[in-house]
Design a protein around this motif. Structure first.
Motif, PDB file in Angstrom:
ATOM      1  N   ILE A  43       0.834  -1.206   0.000  1.00 58.21           N
ATOM      2  CA  ILE A  43       0.000   0.000   0.000  1.00 58.21           C
ATOM      3  C   ILE A  43       0.869   1.256   0.000  1.00 58.21           C
ATOM      4  N   ALA A  44       1.963   1.243   0.727  1.00 63.25           N
ATOM      5  CA  ALA A  44       2.784   2.437   0.916  1.00 63.25           C
ATOM      6  C   ALA A  44       3.603   2.821  -0.312  1.00 63.25           C
ATOM      7  N   ILE A  45       4.081   1.863  -1.090  1.00 61.31           N
ATOM      8  CA  ILE A  45       4.957   2.179  -2.218  1.00 61.31           C
ATOM      9  C   ILE A  45       4.257   3.041  -3.271  1.00 61.31           C
ATOM     10  N   PRO A  46       3.047   2.718  -3.736  1.00 58.61           N
ATOM     11  CA  PRO A  46       2.400   3.609  -4.716  1.00 58.61           C
ATOM     12  C   PRO A  46       2.131   5.012  -4.164  1.00 58.61           C
ATOM     13  N   VAL A  47       1.760   5.087  -2.902  1.00 57.13           N
ATOM     14  CA  VAL A  47       1.516   6.397  -2.288  1.00 57.13           C
ATOM     15  C   VAL A  47       2.809   7.207  -2.261  1.00 57.13           C
ATOM     16  N   PHE A  48       3.888   6.560  -1.897  1.00 61.85           N
ATOM     17  CA  PHE A  48       5.188   7.236  -1.838  1.00 61.85           C
ATOM     18  C   PHE A  48       5.622   7.715  -3.218  1.00 61.85           C
ATOM     19  N   THR A  49       5.476   6.879  -4.252  1.00 61.43           N
ATOM     20  CA  THR A  49       5.907   7.285  -5.589  1.00 61.43           C
ATOM     21  C   THR A  49       5.053   8.428  -6.129  1.00 61.43           C
ATOM     22  N   THR A  50       3.755   8.434  -5.808  1.00 62.42           N
ATOM     23  CA  THR A  50       2.900   9.543  -6.235  1.00 62.42           C
ATOM     24  C   THR A  50       3.339  10.847  -5.572  1.00 62.42           C
ATOM     25  N   GLN A  51       3.621  10.791  -4.287  1.00 64.27           N
ATOM     26  CA  GLN A  51       4.074  11.998  -3.589  1.00 64.27           C
ATOM     27  C   GLN A  51       5.429  12.467  -4.112  1.00 64.27           C
ATOM     28  N   LEU A  52       6.292  11.533  -4.451  1.00 65.72           N
ATOM     29  CA  LEU A  52       7.597  11.883  -4.999  1.00 65.72           C
ATOM     30  C   LEU A  52       7.439  12.596  -6.338  1.00 65.72           C
ATOM     31  N   GLU A  53       6.518  12.110  -7.182  1.00 62.68           N
ATOM     32  CA  GLU A  53       6.269  12.751  -8.476  1.00 62.68           C
ATOM     33  C   GLU A  53       5.666  14.138  -8.291  1.00 62.68           C
ATOM     34  N   LYS A  54       4.772  14.293  -7.318  1.00 63.78           N
ATOM     35  CA  LYS A  54       4.198  15.622  -7.050  1.00 63.78           C
ATOM     36  C   LYS A  54       5.272  16.601  -6.589  1.00 63.78           C
ATOM     37  N   SER A  55       6.245  16.122  -5.835  1.00 60.66           N
ATOM     38  CA  SER A  55       7.326  17.018  -5.407  1.00 60.66           C
ATOM     39  C   SER A  55       8.200  17.413  -6.596  1.00 60.66           C
TER      40      SER A  55
END
Length: 158
Positions: A26-38
């Motif tokens: 669950i955490a990996i997709p959320v983390f990658t989305t936030q990384l792309e937003k940054s």
């Protein structure tokens, strides 16, 4: 003789490992989305910074040999994109907030909407001596003389 049972059973350990695996999934997709937003936020900040640089040169007078299609002197700054995805879609390739640049020339405010580009592409910001701004060759910021500003959807090709 009494047995001393210390530790966990194999079933208990497997349940704990399974729970951890689900949380990681669950955490990996959320983390990658936030990384792309940054990365997108970095791109938008870099475009605003390049625009500020161009405006400083515009205010002090354009001393350039580059000219646009109309023979007006232009200044150009290139900014390398940091984001890795720019898929298009309804938000013009942005996962977070869309790319909007507020322009101000001769006391008139305009809005320039621009599409996302993915690395290693570049954002090319151009201003001519008439004060018109373009990003990646399109989306010329236009001004409404009656109200002092208008929103331009960036659909101009010229």
């Amino acid at each position: 003789m009494k047995r001393n049972r210390k530790g966990f059973t194999l079933a208990e350990l497997l349940i704990v490992v399974a729970i951890i695996a689900v949380l990681v999934a669950i955490a990996i997709p959320v983390f990658t989305t936030q990384l792309e937003k940054s990365r997108e936020a970095t791109d938008q900040a870099n475009v605003r910074s390049a625009y500020a640089t161009l405006m400083a040169e515009y205010i002090s007078g354009i001393n350039s040999t580059e000219t646009d299609d109309y023979g007006m002197k232009t200044l150009t700054v290139e900014v390398t994109a940091r984001q890795t995805k720019a898929d298009g879609g309804e938000n013009k390739g942005w996962e977070g907030s869309p790319g909007i640049l507020t322009t101000m020339v001769d006391g008139k405010e305009g809005y320039l909407y621009y599409d996302a580009v993915a690395a290693p592409d570049k954002y090319v910001i151009t201003i001519n001596e008439g004060g018109y701004v373009k990003i990646n060759g399109k989306g010329e910021s236009e001004f409404d003389d009656e109200t002092g500003g208008s929103e331009d959807g960036g659909d101009d090709e010229g």
